[in-house]
Design a protein around this motif. Structure first.
Motif, short mmCIF file in Angstrom:
data_model
loop_
_atom_site.label_atom_id
_atom_site.label_comp_id
_atom_site.label_asym_id
_atom_site.label_seq_id
_atom_site.Cartn_x
_atom_site.Cartn_y
_atom_site.Cartn_z
N THR A 1 0.85 -1.18 0.00
CA THR A 1 0.00 0.00 0.00
C THR A 1 0.88 1.23 0.00
O THR A 1 1.75 1.38 0.87
N GLY A 2 0.70 2.09 -0.99
CA GLY A 2 1.49 3.30 -1.05
C GLY A 2 2.98 3.04 -1.06
O GLY A 2 3.74 3.76 -0.44
N THR A 3 3.38 2.02 -1.77
CA THR A 3 4.78 1.59 -1.75
C THR A 3 5.40 1.68 -3.13
O THR A 3 4.78 1.28 -4.12
N GLY A 4 6.62 2.19 -3.20
CA GLY A 4 7.34 2.31 -4.45
C GLY A 4 8.39 1.23 -4.59
O GLY A 4 9.14 0.95 -3.66
N VAL A 5 8.43 0.60 -5.77
CA VAL A 5 9.43 -0.42 -6.10
C VAL A 5 10.19 0.10 -7.31
O VAL A 5 9.72 0.01 -8.45
N ASP A 6 11.37 0.66 -7.09
CA ASP A 6 12.05 1.43 -8.12
C ASP A 6 13.52 1.03 -8.30
O ASP A 6 14.22 0.74 -7.32
N GLU A 7 13.94 1.01 -9.56
CA GLU A 7 15.36 0.87 -9.92
C GLU A 7 15.99 -0.40 -9.38
O GLU A 7 17.17 -0.42 -9.01
N ALA B 1 0.53 1.27 -5.49
CA ALA B 1 1.91 0.79 -5.56
C ALA B 1 2.51 1.27 -6.87
O ALA B 1 1.83 1.34 -7.90
N TYR B 2 3.79 1.58 -6.84
CA TYR B 2 4.44 2.20 -7.98
C TYR B 2 5.71 1.44 -8.35
O TYR B 2 6.53 1.13 -7.47
N PHE B 3 5.85 1.13 -9.63
CA PHE B 3 6.98 0.35 -10.12
C PHE B 3 7.66 1.15 -11.22
O PHE B 3 7.09 1.35 -12.31
N ALA B 4 8.88 1.62 -10.97
CA ALA B 4 9.55 2.51 -11.91
C ALA B 4 10.99 2.10 -12.14
O ALA B 4 11.72 1.78 -11.19
N LEU C 1 -3.87 -5.78 -8.46
CA LEU C 1 -3.42 -4.41 -8.27
C LEU C 1 -4.52 -3.44 -8.62
O LEU C 1 -5.30 -3.67 -9.55
N ARG C 2 -4.57 -2.33 -7.88
CA ARG C 2 -5.38 -1.20 -8.30
C ARG C 2 -4.63 0.08 -7.99
O ARG C 2 -3.81 0.13 -7.07
N ASN C 3 -4.89 1.10 -8.79
CA ASN C 3 -4.20 2.39 -8.65
C ASN C 3 -2.68 2.19 -8.61
O ASN C 3 -1.98 2.74 -7.78
N ALA C 4 -2.21 1.39 -9.54
CA ALA C 4 -0.77 1.14 -9.66
C ALA C 4 -0.22 1.95 -10.84
O ALA C 4 -0.95 2.32 -11.75
N ARG C 5 1.06 2.19 -10.79
CA ARG C 5 1.72 2.90 -11.89
C ARG C 5 3.02 2.18 -12.24
O ARG C 5 3.87 1.95 -11.38
#
Length: 637
Positions: free
Chosen positions: A285-291, A313-316, A335-339
């Motif tokens: 929830t409200g978590t970023g998974v980046d790089e 959740a955000y994956f960049a 997933l919902r409201n994911a980017r």
């Protein structure tokens, strides 16, 4: 005159330790020997070379001045601190830097707990720095069968152990808060799990943790959990490395992350940011998974009937051969409201998302500027079922097939209320012969190699169109800084499926901001207990919300009341404070089933110049009188 006889409970003693003499003891162990249940052993600043044993005493041992000035150096032949003789609730150690412990040949603790070993005790660890300790389990500290241990304001750095180089929680439960794990290594040349923290058959509740640059040879550079439950709010897992699960590794475990970050971790095989196997359950929830990076599952790899459920959740910018953002193998994703932005599958399938014999449901989400060999945004492989609703896919790319979504011969895709536009180097949707694809109320617009490939273009049927979505702000420039809300002039407003409604009860818009979850502001993104609707003025920062008592002196509006740097009267603090606070107290489709691993064994305050200042208040005299009555006595030698 009659005198009243008053009865008071025995007051706890303070045993003072000072190597310079003139106190109750010159060593900490001697101070412990003088203590009784409920007493405090207060240790003067300095360096103490000794190994400690609490010897069944339920006491508090405290370094006066804190960990920055009070040092406990072990002998190198045992844990530096042992609390394993039946001590009761209330046992506490605080305010030390603990180093030089070695339990790797110490059988009495099962070779566990280089800096500290505790068994069966609801111990409290506070303001401790564990550094340069080693063991087989829990290089910094091991909590063994703790009924309810607490770890706060602690630092684990440069410790080592094959399992749990920093902290090992074995069975029992622990609360771990406001602590850091850095430079820790779980690697003895042949094995290594959990560079930062290991939870084994344990329940760990955590908040405000920072993991940085920890390593494990096999699994879980920062965190390893086996048959455990771990919940972490506002936690950061950064720069971890391992063979699998560079950041986090799970087996038969439950992990809940809220308002957290999984960033720049690397695995040499699978699950750069997070690896979840053997029916593990992940909630983001409200978590970023980046790089993050790996061979498969640059951001996340799910395998072995595991599940991931995510909201906001955000994956960049994750990178892998396949499944740049997420690789799902015989598992379930919701997933919902994911980017998904800027993720890459360098030589295989699914730039952002790869489903392999799995089920995936994604709602009200965005895929932009992702790249994959096949399926720039998503790849639905044989035996997989994908249900995608209210998605916006823009500027995704593929060097082989389908810049948007690729579905193989035995895969199934249901795509509803979704936009696939401005795809480059590939079609919007590609379907192999035999693929089951149902596209309704969608917009397939300006995709470089056409709307579809190997699948009949659905435009003009079942509510599908090919029109400019008219985003609020968009440029087809390969950058992700676009506002993909529909503008007031968009033909996609109220053009979605009549069976799906927006949050206001109107017919759904097409795209990521349509449908019941289209508002994207219905969650507590930073897990601080307040949503934007509750008045949280920065829902990406857990330290900023309407529940904060008063602003600090850092120039921000921490309590979201519209003013900054408030003084005791609630006014803006504009005076130029010059005093210095010297108080040092710190209150290709690859089956990854075979890669399942094995289990391991066995407040600093602002100056009184305006912000957060102290006041006596109306009950000060009475409180002072109580303090006199409760003054602690010194135990006689």
């Amino acid at each position: 005159m009659t005198l009243l006889a008053l009865s008071f409970p025995a007051l706890a003693a303070v045993i003072v330790v000072d190597p310079a003499g003139g106190a109750d003891a010159t060593t900490i162990q001697a101070g412990i020997a003088l203590a009784a249940t409920g007493d405090t052993v207060e240790v003067a600043p300095g360096t103490y070379v000794e190994d400690l044993d609490f010897q069944a005493r339920t006491i508090s041992v405290e370094g006066r001045g804190g960990s920055a000035v009070t040092f406990l150096q072990g002998t190198g032949a045992a844990p530096v601190v042992r609390i394993d003789s039946g001590e009761g609730a209330g046992t506490r150690i605080a305010g030390f830097t603990i180093s030089g412990g070695d339990a790797s040949a110490f059988a009495d603790t099962g070779y566990g707990g280089g800096g500290l070993y505790s068994r069966g005790v609801a111990v409290t660890l506070d303001d401790l720095v564990f550094t340069r300790n080693t063991a087989n389990f829990g290089g910094g500290a091991m909590l063994y069968e703790a009924p309810d241990a607490t770890v706060t304001n602690c630092v684990f750095e440069d410790d080592s152990a094959p399992a749990g180089a920093g902290l090992y929680v074995y069975k029992g439960s622990a609360t771990v808060e406001n602590s850091t794990f850095s430079g820790l290594e779980a690697d003895d040349g042949t094995t290594g799990y959990g560079g930062g923290l290991v939870a084994y058959q344990a329940v760990v509740t955590a908040a405000d943790l920072t993991f940085s640059a920890n390593a494990a040879r096999l699994g879980g550079g920062n965190l390893y959990a086996s048959t455990s439950e771990v919940a972490c709010a506002r936690c950061s897992f950064e720069s971890g490395t391992a063979q699998q699960g560079g950041g986090i590794y799970l087996l038969e475990s439950t992990l809940t992350l809220a308002g957290s970050q999984v960033v720049q971790n690397a695995a040499t095989t699978n699950g750069g940011g997070l690896y979840a196997g053997r029916a593990s359950v992940v909630s983001l929830t409200g978590t970023g998974v980046d790089e993050n990076s790996a061979q498969y599952g640059g951001g996340v790899l799910l395998t072995g009937a595991s599940t991931l459920d995510g909201a906001h959740a955000y994956f960049a910018d994750n990178v892998a051969q396949g499944g740049g953002g997420i690789y799902v193998d015989e598992s379930t994703l919701t997933l919902r409201n994911a980017r998904f932005t800027g993720n890459t599958a360098t030589s295989s399938n699914g730039g952002a998302l790869a489903l392999d014999t799995s089920t995936g449901s994604v709602t009200a989400s965005i895929f932009s500027v992702n790249t994959g060999y096949s399926g720039g945004a998503a790849h639905v492989n044989d035996g997989s079922v994908a249900t995608f609703t209210n998605l916006t896919l823009v500027e995704n790319a593929s060097s082989n097939s389908a810049a948007g979504i690729r579905v193989t011969a035995l895969g199934a895709l249901t795509l509803t209320n979704s936009i696939i536009a401005w795809s480059s180097d590939g079609s919007g949707i590609s379907g192999a012969s035999g693929a089951l694809i149902a596209t309704t109320y969608g917009d397939l617009y300006l995709n470089t190699e056409g709307a579809t490939n190997g699948y009949v273009d659905p435009t003009g049927t079942n509510g599908n169109v090919a029109v400019n979505p008219e985003f609020t702000s968009f440029a087809a420039d390969g950058a992700s800084a676009d506002d993909l809300h529909l503008s007031a002039a968009s033909p996609l407003i109220d053009a979605g499926s009549p069976t799906i409604l927006d949050a206001d009860g109107s017919r759904s818009d097409i795209g990521a901001y349509g449908g019941p979850y289209g508002a994207w502001d219905d969650g507590d993104l930073d897990a601080d207990g307040y949503t934007a609707a509750d008045g949280d003025c920065d829902d990406a920062d857990g330290s900023v919300n309407p529940g904060v008592a008063v602003d600090g002196c850092g120039g921000g509006d921490e309590d979201c009341d519209g003013t900054t740097d408030e003084d005791c009267e609630g006014d803006a603090d504009t005076d130029a404070d010059t005093d210095t606070d010297t108080d040092t107290d710190t209150d290709s489709d690859t089956d990854t089933d075979s890669v399942d691993g094995d289990d391991t064994g066995g407040p600093a305050t602002a100056d009184d110049g305006g912000c957060g200042c102290d006041t006596g208040g109306a009950g000060s005299l009475w409180l002072g009188a109580l303090a006199v009555l409760a003054v602690r006595r010194r135990r006689s030698i």
